[in-house]
Design an enzyme around this catalytic site. Structure first.
Site, PDB file in Angstrom:
ATOM      1  N   ASP A   8      -7.297   8.847 -24.291  1.00 13.74           N
ATOM      2  CA  ASP A   8      -8.322   9.856 -24.561  1.00 13.74           C
ATOM      3  C   ASP A   8      -7.699  11.222 -24.245  1.00 13.74           C
ATOM      4  O   ASP A   8      -6.477  11.334 -24.029  1.00 13.74           O
ATOM      5  CB  ASP A   8      -9.616   9.570 -23.770  1.00 13.74           C
ATOM      6  N   CYS A  65      -6.069   7.158 -19.777  1.00 13.14           N
ATOM      7  CA  CYS A  65      -7.158   8.134 -19.726  1.00 13.14           C
ATOM      8  C   CYS A  65      -6.938   8.970 -18.467  1.00 13.14           C
ATOM      9  O   CYS A  65      -5.836   8.960 -17.911  1.00 13.14           O
ATOM     10  CB  CYS A  65      -8.532   7.470 -19.799  1.00 13.14           C
ATOM     11  N   THR A  67      -8.083   8.734 -15.335  1.00 14.42           N
ATOM     12  CA  THR A  67      -7.780   7.879 -14.178  1.00 14.42           C
ATOM     13  C   THR A  67      -7.109   6.562 -14.557  1.00 14.42           C
ATOM     14  O   THR A  67      -6.550   5.889 -13.694  1.00 14.42           O
ATOM     15  CB  THR A  67      -9.082   7.502 -13.449  1.00 14.42           C
ATOM     16  N   HIS A  98       2.576 -11.970 -12.452  1.00 14.88           N
ATOM     17  CA  HIS A  98       1.450 -12.828 -12.063  1.00 14.88           C
ATOM     18  C   HIS A  98       0.328 -12.879 -13.095  1.00 14.88           C
ATOM     19  O   HIS A  98      -0.278 -13.928 -13.275  1.00 14.88           O
ATOM     20  CB  HIS A  98       0.860 -12.361 -10.727  1.00 14.88           C
ATOM     21  N   HIS A 133       0.700 -19.320 -11.956  1.00 15.84           N
ATOM     22  CA  HIS A 133       0.065 -18.127 -12.543  1.00 15.84           C
ATOM     23  C   HIS A 133      -0.451 -18.410 -13.948  1.00 15.84           C
ATOM     24  O   HIS A 133      -1.428 -17.808 -14.385  1.00 15.84           O
ATOM     25  CB  HIS A 133       1.052 -16.955 -12.560  1.00 15.84           C
TER      26      HIS A 133
HETATM   27  C1  RB5 Z   1     -12.669  11.996 -19.115  1.00 15.54           C
HETATM   28  O1  RB5 Z   1     -13.107  13.197 -18.550  1.00 15.54           O
HETATM   29  C2  RB5 Z   1     -12.493  10.933 -18.044  1.00 15.54           C
HETATM   30  O2  RB5 Z   1     -13.737  10.510 -17.608  1.00 15.54           O
HETATM   31  C3  RB5 Z   1     -11.672   9.784 -18.579  1.00 15.54           C
HETATM   32  O3  RB5 Z   1     -10.428  10.259 -19.005  1.00 15.54           O
HETATM   33  C4  RB5 Z   1     -11.367   8.668 -17.605  1.00 15.54           C
HETATM   34  O4  RB5 Z   1     -10.830   9.160 -16.416  1.00 15.54           O
HETATM   35  C5  RB5 Z   1     -12.439   7.669 -17.393  1.00 15.54           C
HETATM   36  O5  RB5 Z   1     -12.290   6.658 -16.687  1.00 15.54           O
END
Ligand code: RB5
Length: 144
Positions: A8, A65, A67, A98, A133
């Protein structure tokens, strides 16, 4: 190996850097977007990448993304996908050894670039250990 890669907006900049790293390693990839830092919805890109892997169009997937959390949740909803969210090389090695992870998720707002490259290398280069595994990954694959 053909890798499908997607992100994203929160992962776009790291995705572009990872693509360059893959080029330097001569690893083939297909980029499923997004194509800018304009805000988009991570489930769309996690699903698209996961479907490319689940259908066999790509052998492995990398999703990014902000996080790594949201896009890994999206990828893991597709049957046949085992997507490991990794913040260290150790995690990347273990999710291959694993979990036989066929997808890697990373956080573009979490990782230093060099750490992300090392995680990608470990994800590509580490083999599944099989044995006990395999019984467990079979159980995962029977779910949903
Ligand atoms: C986008 O702002 C953010 O929420 C997305 O990139 C991600 O971190 C979601 O888990």
């Amino acid at each position: 190996m053909l890798i499908a890669i997607a992100s994203d907006h929160g992962g776009f900049e790291l995705k572009e850097k990872v693509k360059e790293h893959l080029r330097e390693r001569n690893v083939k990839f297909v980029d499923l977007g997004t194509n800018s830092t304009e805000s988009v919805d991570y489930p769309v890109y996690g699903k698209a990448c996961a479907e490319a892997v689940a259908s066999g169009k790509a052998e492995r997937g990398i999703v990014i993304c902000g996080t790594g959390i949201g896009i890994s949740i999206a990828a893991n909803k597709v049957k046949g996908i085992r997507c490991g969210l990794c913040t260290s090389v150790e995690m990347a090695k273990l999710t291959r050894q694993h979990n036989n992870a066929n997808m890697l998720a990373m956080g573009g707002r979490i990782l230093e670039t060099e750490t992300a490259f090392a995680i990608v290398d470990a994800f590509i280069d580490t083999q599944f250990e099989g044995g006990r595994h395999k019984r467990r990954t079979d159980m995962l694959d029977e779910m949903a």
